[in-house]
Design an enzyme around this catalytic site. Structure first.
Site, PDB file in Angstrom:
ATOM      1  CG  PHE A 149       3.906  -2.394  -5.374  1.00  0.00           C
ATOM      2  CD1 PHE A 149       4.579  -2.950  -6.454  1.00  0.00           C
ATOM      3  CD2 PHE A 149       4.422  -1.226  -4.808  1.00  0.00           C
ATOM      4  CE1 PHE A 149       5.733  -2.356  -6.954  1.00  0.00           C
ATOM      5  CE2 PHE A 149       5.572  -0.638  -5.295  1.00  0.00           C
ATOM      6  CZ  PHE A 149       6.232  -1.207  -6.373  1.00  0.00           C
ATOM      7  CE  LYS A 173      -4.148  -2.346   2.927  1.00  0.00           C
ATOM      8  NZ  LYS A 173      -3.747  -2.008   1.532  1.00  0.00           N
ATOM      9  CD  GLU A 176      -3.547   0.541  -2.186  1.00  0.00           C
ATOM     10  OE1 GLU A 176      -2.942  -0.366  -1.575  1.00  0.00           O
ATOM     11  OE2 GLU A 176      -3.492   1.742  -1.860  1.00  0.00           O
ATOM     12  NE  ARG A 177       0.714   1.087  -5.354  1.00  0.00           N
ATOM     13  CZ  ARG A 177       1.884   1.649  -5.116  1.00  0.00           C
ATOM     14  NH1 ARG A 177       2.846   1.579  -6.003  1.00  0.00           N
ATOM     15  NH2 ARG A 177       2.088   2.273  -3.981  1.00  0.00           N
ATOM     16  CB  SER A 226       7.110   3.790   1.709  1.00  0.00           C
ATOM     17  OG  SER A 226       5.838   4.192   2.172  1.00  0.00           O
ATOM     18  CB  CYS A 281      12.762  -3.622   0.451  1.00  0.00           C
ATOM     19  SG  CYS A 281      12.912  -5.337   0.924  1.00  0.00           S
ATOM     20  CD  GLU A 380      12.496   2.814  -0.991  1.00  0.00           C
ATOM     21  OE1 GLU A 380      11.557   3.343  -0.384  1.00  0.00           O
ATOM     22  OE2 GLU A 380      12.767   1.603  -0.919  1.00  0.00           O
TER      23      GLU A 380
END
Ligand code: NAD
Length: 492
Positions: A149, A173, A176-177, A226, A281, A380
């Site tokens: 995201f 893909k 979805e957020r 992640s 990240c 994290e």
């Protein structure tokens, strides 16, 4: 509410699913859209469209492919502001940051426009009498990108410009957020003249991802997200015979030596820890202050945090937006509570922030006297929380960083060239900054961490990206000596 969809074979596609997710504006807390979660059959249709498109796209001339990439580049430049606003409305980062994200993605398109040069092979004449040997790089087929995201434009653009330029067809893909920017990018590819089916978007969750990982016609998968999911994607994808690069999470350290310019170090740490609310990240989440550096540095950090304006990223003069979802904000708050319980000193407490409305806000949090046993050090957090660890010596600072299971980015702040040189050699991390807090490589280098921050052996974009999306073939050819020159009167 806005109804989002897939993009398959050059058009919007509703899919066949009865499952969907809600998309929020994190600054207001309002639901703004509904995104369908693809079924395995939806994924199969996208793969079939991509496989059909690959047949002719892979044979399209390099000049033609580069021309379409140049056209796409122009369209993204023209629509950069629309893309940035879509990012802010679903992710929450501030508009200037979102514009920067689009720019960094564009730099990979710039790089991929050079595909005729990038994909060149090698040639050796007369490896034996009358025998030549040469290498080709050919596209793989249908390749998939599964993205997180936190950079809904830049991270997909680490992947698809190079994959498509190299002659592959691509299925994205997205998270979805924040699924909307992917659809605008798909429209821009269409306007640029990319044949239908070369770029597709499948919205969804784990169901879509698992089908992509198992599908026999998907040749390679690029993943960014992640660490637990990256590990799973790598294991599952390679088990199904695919080429996989899976970039995982991070816990990036910034080491500050006592001889560093501490004003610069404080500015850098604040930008790198709290930009995008720490949801990067490459964000700095641990500051390792060596010797007496912490005594002078912590007050400088505290001063700067007090001046950060938190609010809706679309408004001017806002430095930090909300977190992406309510659940994520609550999870980060929970870490702050754990830090306090574990005995770290909470120098700045962002929990008391007061922003009007029902957005997912948390102000900047700064901990001092953090130890490696605490969860705020180990995990994290992916939020606006910076931990200061005090290290008595340079050697202890290096040992601390090298003991971390994550190894995405690291920075050293010093005015000693010898210390910097030793650091770049001894540190076991994939991307290193010297007086630079977020050392993200340019598009023509490759991006990637070590250890649990990357599964697979290929980093993204740059030369490694070209290599990942192509496979090598070496031809050894013998042709008998021709007499044609003599017959035509050429000098022999
Ligand atoms: P995430 O791992 O939850 O999701 C990433 C993608 O995987 C999404 O598309 C999601 O739909 C999908 N996914 C989630 N769970 C899945 C499952 N169980 N099976 C299959 N697919 C699944 O990550 P996120 O929360 O979207 O993004 C934040 C994470 O990404 C952080 O850990 C961050 O460090 C990492 N990240 C890493 C890099 C890097 O370059 N190393 C870059 C950006 C983000």
């Amino acid at each position: 509410m806005h109804c989002l969809n897939h993009w398959i074979a050059g058009r919007r596609d509703n899919g066949a699913s009865d499952r969907s997710g809600t998309v929020y504006n994190p600054a207001s807390g309002e639901a703004t859209g509904e995104v369908p979660f693809a079924t395995a059959a939806d994924v199969d249709r996208a793969v079939a469209a991509a496989a059909r498109a690959f047949e002719s796209w892979s044979r399209t001339g390099l000049n033609k492919r580069a021309t379409i990439l140049f056209a796409f580049r122009e369209l993204v430049r023209q629509r950069a502001d629309d893309l940035a606003r879509l990012i802010v409305s679903e992710h929450g980062k501030v508009l200037a940051d979102a514009r920067g994200e689009v720019q960094r993605g564009l730099e990979v398109v710039d790089f991929a426009c050079g595909i005729p040069q990038l994909i060149k092979g090698e040639f050796s004449e007369n490896v034996s009498a009358g025998v030549d040997s040469y290498s080709l790089r050919q596209p793989l087929g249908v390749v998939a990108g599964i993205t997180p995201f936190n950079f809904p434009v830049m991270v997909p653009m680490w992947m698809f410009p190079i994959a498509i330029a190299a002659g592959n067809s691509f299925i994205l893909k997205p998270s979805e957020r924040d699924p909307s920017p992917a659809l605008l990018l798909a429209e821009l590819w269409g306007e640029a003249g990319l044949p239908n089916g070369v770029f597709n978007v499948v919205q969804g969750d784990r169901v879509a991802v698992e089908r992509l990982l198992e599908h026999p016609d998907v040749a390679a998968v690029s993943f960014v997200g992640s660490t637990p999911v990256a590990r799973q994607i790598y294991e599952r994808g390679t088990r199904h015979g695919k080429r996989v690069q899976a970039l995982g999470g991070a816990k990036n350290h910034m080491v500050v030596l006592p001889d560093a310019d501490l004003e610069l170090a404080a500015d850098s740490a604040v930008n790198a820890a709290f930009g995008s609310s720490g949801q990067r990240c490459m964000a700095i989440s641990v500051l390792v202050a060596v010797g007496d550096a912490a005594e002078r540095l912590v007050p400088l950090l505290r001063e700067r945090l007090a001046a950060i304006h938190v609010g809706d990223g679309m408004e001017p003069n806002i430095d930090m937006g909300p977190l992406v979802t309510r659940q994520h904000r609550d999870r980060v708050r929970q870490y702050v509570e754990e830090g306090v319980t574990a005995g770290a000193t909470l120098v700045a407490d962002g929990r008391s922030i007061d922003v009007e409305g029902d957005g997912f806000f948390l102000g900047p949090c700064l901990f001092d006297h953090v130890t490696p046993q605490m969860s705020i050090y180990r995990d994290e957090i992916f939020g606006p929380v910076l931990s200061v660890v005090r290290a008595p010596s340079y050697d202890e600072a290096i040992a601390l960083v090298n003991a971390s299971p994550y190894a995405n980015g690291v920075a050293l702040f010093t005015s000693d060239g010898g210390a910097a040189r030793r650091f770049q050699s001894e540190i076991q991390v994939g991307m290193v900054g010297i007086n630079v807090p977020i050392p993200v490589p340019m598009a023509y280098y490759s991006f990637g961490g070590w250890k649990d921050s990357l599964f697979g052996d290929a980093h993204v974009h740059g030369a490694e990206g070209v290599k990942f999306y192509t496979r090598a073939k070496v031809v050894t050819a013998r042709w008998p000596q021709s007499s044609v020159g003599k017959n035509l009167g050429f000098p022999s």
